[in-house]
Design a protein around this motif. Sequence first.
Motif, PDB file in Angstrom:
ATOM      1  N   PHE A 313       0.365  -1.173   0.004  1.00 63.93           N
ATOM      2  CA  PHE A 313       0.306   0.200   0.018  1.00 63.93           C
ATOM      3  C   PHE A 313       0.956   1.504   0.096  1.00 63.93           C
ATOM      4  O   PHE A 313       0.600   2.261  -0.506  1.00 63.93           O
ATOM      5  CB  PHE A 313      -0.863   0.197   1.489  1.00 63.93           C
ATOM      6  N   GLU A 314       2.316   1.010   0.679  1.00 61.30           N
ATOM      7  CA  GLU A 314       2.182   1.688   0.912  1.00 61.30           C
ATOM      8  C   GLU A 314       3.666   2.176  -0.524  1.00 61.30           C
ATOM      9  O   GLU A 314       4.184   3.596  -0.714  1.00 61.30           O
ATOM     10  CB  GLU A 314       3.867   2.101   1.634  1.00 61.30           C
ATOM     11  N   ARG A 315       4.145   0.925  -1.019  1.00 60.26           N
ATOM     12  CA  ARG A 315       4.920   1.377  -1.875  1.00 60.26           C
ATOM     13  C   ARG A 315       4.290   1.594  -3.417  1.00 60.26           C
ATOM     14  O   ARG A 315       4.925   2.505  -4.223  1.00 60.26           O
ATOM     15  CB  ARG A 315       5.787  -0.002  -2.570  1.00 60.26           C
ATOM     16  N   GLY A 316       3.216   1.183  -3.368  1.00 59.17           N
ATOM     17  CA  GLY A 316       1.995   2.148  -4.635  1.00 59.17           C
ATOM     18  C   GLY A 316       1.255   2.757  -4.671  1.00 59.17           C
ATOM     19  O   GLY A 316       0.132   3.036  -5.358  1.00 59.17           O
ATOM     20  N   PHE A 317       1.857   2.869  -3.539  1.00 61.89           N
ATOM     21  CA  PHE A 317       0.626   4.360  -2.872  1.00 61.89           C
ATOM     22  C   PHE A 317      -0.165   5.424  -4.092  1.00 61.89           C
ATOM     23  O   PHE A 317       0.966   6.174  -4.471  1.00 61.89           O
ATOM     24  CB  PHE A 317       0.940   5.281  -1.980  1.00 61.89           C
ATOM     25  N   ILE A 318      -1.056   5.288  -4.354  1.00 61.51           N
ATOM     26  CA  ILE A 318      -1.627   6.655  -4.955  1.00 61.51           C
ATOM     27  C   ILE A 318      -2.533   7.816  -5.046  1.00 61.51           C
ATOM     28  O   ILE A 318      -1.469   8.702  -4.814  1.00 61.51           O
ATOM     29  CB  ILE A 318      -2.774   5.879  -6.626  1.00 61.51           C
ATOM     30  N   ARG A 319      -3.429   7.256  -4.066  1.00 57.44           N
ATOM     31  CA  ARG A 319      -4.205   8.446  -3.372  1.00 57.44           C
ATOM     32  C   ARG A 319      -4.957   7.979  -2.062  1.00 57.44           C
ATOM     33  O   ARG A 319      -5.503   6.592  -2.050  1.00 57.44           O
ATOM     34  CB  ARG A 319      -5.195   9.161  -4.150  1.00 57.44           C
ATOM     35  N   ALA A 320      -5.065   8.422  -0.790  1.00 53.56           N
ATOM     36  CA  ALA A 320      -5.744   8.020  -0.166  1.00 53.56           C
ATOM     37  C   ALA A 320      -7.512   9.151  -0.483  1.00 53.56           C
ATOM     38  O   ALA A 320      -7.354  10.137   0.149  1.00 53.56           O
ATOM     39  CB  ALA A 320      -5.250   8.639   1.201  1.00 53.56           C
ATOM     40  N   GLU A 321      -8.555   8.514   0.232  1.00 52.68           N
ATOM     41  CA  GLU A 321      -9.614   8.831  -0.027  1.00 52.68           C
ATOM     42  C   GLU A 321     -10.599   8.793   1.659  1.00 52.68           C
ATOM     43  O   GLU A 321     -10.245   8.222   1.830  1.00 52.68           O
ATOM     44  CB  GLU A 321     -10.890   7.844  -1.203  1.00 52.68           C
ATOM     45  N   VAL A 322     -10.956  10.363   1.837  1.00 54.92           N
ATOM     46  CA  VAL A 322     -10.801   9.965   2.760  1.00 54.92           C
ATOM     47  C   VAL A 322     -11.961  11.128   3.206  1.00 54.92           C
ATOM     48  O   VAL A 322     -12.698  11.616   2.876  1.00 54.92           O
ATOM     49  CB  VAL A 322      -9.633  11.138   3.828  1.00 54.92           C
ATOM     50  N   VAL A 323     -12.636  10.431   4.926  1.00 50.78           N
ATOM     51  CA  VAL A 323     -13.767  11.051   5.180  1.00 50.78           C
ATOM     52  C   VAL A 323     -14.356  11.432   6.802  1.00 50.78           C
ATOM     53  O   VAL A 323     -13.275  10.415   7.373  1.00 50.78           O
ATOM     54  CB  VAL A 323     -15.185  10.934   4.666  1.00 50.78           C
ATOM     55  N   SER A 324     -14.435  12.263   7.885  1.00 50.60           N
ATOM     56  CA  SER A 324     -14.257  13.061   8.429  1.00 50.60           C
ATOM     57  C   SER A 324     -15.150  11.618   9.668  1.00 50.60           C
ATOM     58  O   SER A 324     -16.221  11.576   9.189  1.00 50.60           O
ATOM     59  CB  SER A 324     -14.266  13.801   9.489  1.00 50.60           C
ATOM     60  N   TYR A 325     -14.884  11.278  10.342  1.00 53.53           N
ATOM     61  CA  TYR A 325     -15.893  10.535  11.454  1.00 53.53           C
ATOM     62  C   TYR A 325     -17.059  11.130  12.349  1.00 53.53           C
ATOM     63  O   TYR A 325     -18.114  10.181  11.659  1.00 53.53           O
ATOM     64  CB  TYR A 325     -14.705   9.530  12.659  1.00 53.53           C
ATOM     65  N   ASP A 326     -17.060  12.065  12.296  1.00 52.77           N
ATOM     66  CA  ASP A 326     -17.989  13.067  12.133  1.00 52.77           C
ATOM     67  C   ASP A 326     -18.974  13.223  11.282  1.00 52.77           C
ATOM     68  O   ASP A 326     -20.311  13.421  11.598  1.00 52.77           O
ATOM     69  CB  ASP A 326     -17.630  14.377  13.362  1.00 52.77           C
ATOM     70  N   ASP A 327     -17.803  13.121  10.307  1.00 51.02           N
ATOM     71  CA  ASP A 327     -18.972  13.862   9.347  1.00 51.02           C
ATOM     72  C   ASP A 327     -20.186  12.488   8.731  1.00 51.02           C
ATOM     73  O   ASP A 327     -21.198  12.564   8.626  1.00 51.02           O
ATOM     74  CB  ASP A 327     -18.486  14.331   7.684  1.00 51.02           C
ATOM     75  N   LEU A 328     -19.157  11.346   8.418  1.00 54.21           N
ATOM     76  CA  LEU A 328     -19.944  10.553   8.647  1.00 54.21           C
ATOM     77  C   LEU A 328     -21.121   9.474   9.407  1.00 54.21           C
ATOM     78  O   LEU A 328     -22.214   9.164   8.254  1.00 54.21           O
ATOM     79  CB  LEU A 328     -18.814   8.839   8.121  1.00 54.21           C
ATOM     80  N   VAL A 329     -20.575  10.098  10.476  1.00 54.30           N
ATOM     81  CA  VAL A 329     -21.603   9.703  11.087  1.00 54.30           C
ATOM     82  C   VAL A 329     -23.044  10.241  11.150  1.00 54.30           C
ATOM     83  O   VAL A 329     -24.329  10.483  10.967  1.00 54.30           O
ATOM     84  CB  VAL A 329     -21.484   9.479  12.645  1.00 54.30           C
ATOM     85  N   LYS A 330     -22.923  11.846  11.133  1.00 51.92           N
ATOM     86  CA  LYS A 330     -23.414  12.319  11.052  1.00 51.92           C
ATOM     87  C   LYS A 330     -24.985  13.025   9.688  1.00 51.92           C
ATOM     88  O   LYS A 330     -25.895  12.854   9.530  1.00 51.92           O
ATOM     89  CB  LYS A 330     -23.218  14.110  10.879  1.00 51.92           C
ATOM     90  N   LEU A 331     -24.193  12.347   8.430  1.00 50.41           N
ATOM     91  CA  LEU A 331     -24.626  12.259   6.923  1.00 50.41           C
ATOM     92  C   LEU A 331     -24.926  10.475   7.316  1.00 50.41           C
ATOM     93  O   LEU A 331     -26.489  10.402   6.112  1.00 50.41           O
ATOM     94  CB  LEU A 331     -24.229  12.503   6.075  1.00 50.41           C
ATOM     95  N   GLY A 332     -24.536   9.648   7.346  1.00 48.39           N
ATOM     96  CA  GLY A 332     -25.635   8.127   7.848  1.00 48.39           C
ATOM     97  C   GLY A 332     -24.440   7.461   6.172  1.00 48.39           C
ATOM     98  O   GLY A 332     -25.187   6.249   6.468  1.00 48.39           O
ATOM     99  N   SER A 333     -23.897   8.290   5.541  1.00 46.75           N
ATOM    100  CA  SER A 333     -22.923   7.580   4.490  1.00 46.75           C
ATOM    101  C   SER A 333     -22.175   7.937   4.182  1.00 46.75           C
ATOM    102  O   SER A 333     -21.823   9.371   3.668  1.00 46.75           O
ATOM    103  CB  SER A 333     -24.563   6.511   3.734  1.00 46.75           C
ATOM    104  N   ILE A 334     -21.417   7.564   3.106  1.00 50.42           N
ATOM    105  CA  ILE A 334     -19.846   8.024   2.102  1.00 50.42           C
ATOM    106  C   ILE A 334     -20.969   7.960   1.011  1.00 50.42           C
ATOM    107  O   ILE A 334     -20.386   9.231   0.654  1.00 50.42           O
ATOM    108  CB  ILE A 334     -18.869   6.294   1.714  1.00 50.42           C
ATOM    109  N   ALA A 335     -21.817   8.042   0.218  1.00 50.10           N
ATOM    110  CA  ALA A 335     -22.665   8.526  -0.887  1.00 50.10           C
ATOM    111  C   ALA A 335     -22.653   9.904   0.037  1.00 50.10           C
ATOM    112  O   ALA A 335     -23.357  10.496  -0.736  1.00 50.10           O
ATOM    113  CB  ALA A 335     -23.649   7.589  -1.221  1.00 50.10           C
ATOM    114  N   ALA A 336     -23.663  10.116   0.889  1.00 44.84           N
ATOM    115  CA  ALA A 336     -23.675  11.383   1.574  1.00 44.84           C
ATOM    116  C   ALA A 336     -22.523  12.409   1.658  1.00 44.84           C
ATOM    117  O   ALA A 336     -23.231  13.501   1.590  1.00 44.84           O
ATOM    118  CB  ALA A 336     -25.165  11.785   2.294  1.00 44.84           C
ATOM    119  N   CYS A 337     -21.714  11.756   2.228  1.00 45.28           N
ATOM    120  CA  CYS A 337     -20.593  13.058   2.223  1.00 45.28           C
ATOM    121  C   CYS A 337     -20.152  13.043   0.883  1.00 45.28           C
ATOM    122  O   CYS A 337     -19.850  14.308   0.738  1.00 45.28           O
ATOM    123  CB  CYS A 337     -19.124  12.112   3.402  1.00 45.28           C
TER     124      CYS A 337
END
Length: 364
Positions: A313-337
């Motif tokens: 994962f480190e050797r071939g790293f392209i990008r990190a797709e990130v969402v904060s815990y608070d935002d995910l819990v508040k909106l309820g899904s990755i799609a909503a975020c």
Amino acid sequence: MKLGIVGLPNVGKSTLFNALTNAGAESANYPFCTIEPNVGIVPVPDKRLDVLAEMYKPEKLTPAVCEFVDIAGLVKGASKGEGLGNQFLSNIRECDAILHIIRCFENDDIIHVEGSIDPMRDLETINMELILSDMEMMERRIERTTKAMRADKSLAAQMEVFKKILAALEEGLCARTVALTPDEEELLADTHLLTRMPVIYVANVSEDEAGEEPLGNPAYVALKEYAKSEQSEIMWICAGIEAEIAELDAEEKAIFMEDMGIEESGLDKLIKASYSLLGLTSYMTAGPKEVRAWTITKGTKAPQAAGKIHSDFERGFIRAEVVSYDDLVKLGSIAACKDAGLYRSEGKDYVMQDSDIVLFRFNV
């Protein structure tokens, strides 16, 4: 994270270890009840994982873990081999930090190896054994480095650091009290000095002091001042109470702790203090297969954090797709975020945050 629990015999080390890990280490009212180190691995408490598990219904839930090592009671002369001292000291060197348990309660039914309760004396006894052991190591290193310098003059900088540390040790000071530059720290990295290790002083107090900070206990106050002087952590705990808490189910535990005026368990307090002391944090990965917490050092960038999962994962790293815990819990899904613009794509220079929930993209 590997934490070594040390202290004089009969100060409550094994009782606390049992309570923290439910590992059933032998605990008895005589010195050297613990001979071989007992090891217990416990999950790091993190309520966020439970929330994510409710959201994702994963096949597997994996918290971060902490390893506790209950090291046999040290005594005066341990640095010279008293009470199997040298063997015990080598066990400490393998840990990331020290939990130094100090007895701050009176109980005529539990013998004290020194015959009386004196927390500052006990602290100094243990520290002096660690200092003497480090002095011996530094003297050997200086002797070897002196010979090596005949052929390699570049070792002069390392020699100066060794001498600086030895001078402090000879004054009865722990090596952690010596201020060093980052470069000097690097020169000392392979010495594994006991008194350079981070330490949390844990005052084992009586049952009626288990709730609020026992500022009315002179022994605890003295320990707190000492810890402050060397910029170490200190906390209080009642090992006996923790042993009782460990035997209760979640509902009984909550009621018992409320009755005792205890806001959080000893395990929670120790984990928080240890993470703070060692500069650690956690990020999370979440999906239907697994919800998991990963422990990293604060300031870790995304590729190195990915490497905690797998080196590829480190050797071939392209990008990190990130969402904060608070935002995910508040909106309820990755799609909503994503719809709200709160799902981010971060590159190699991104510094991981404690609330991050991450999907790493890589190619090897």
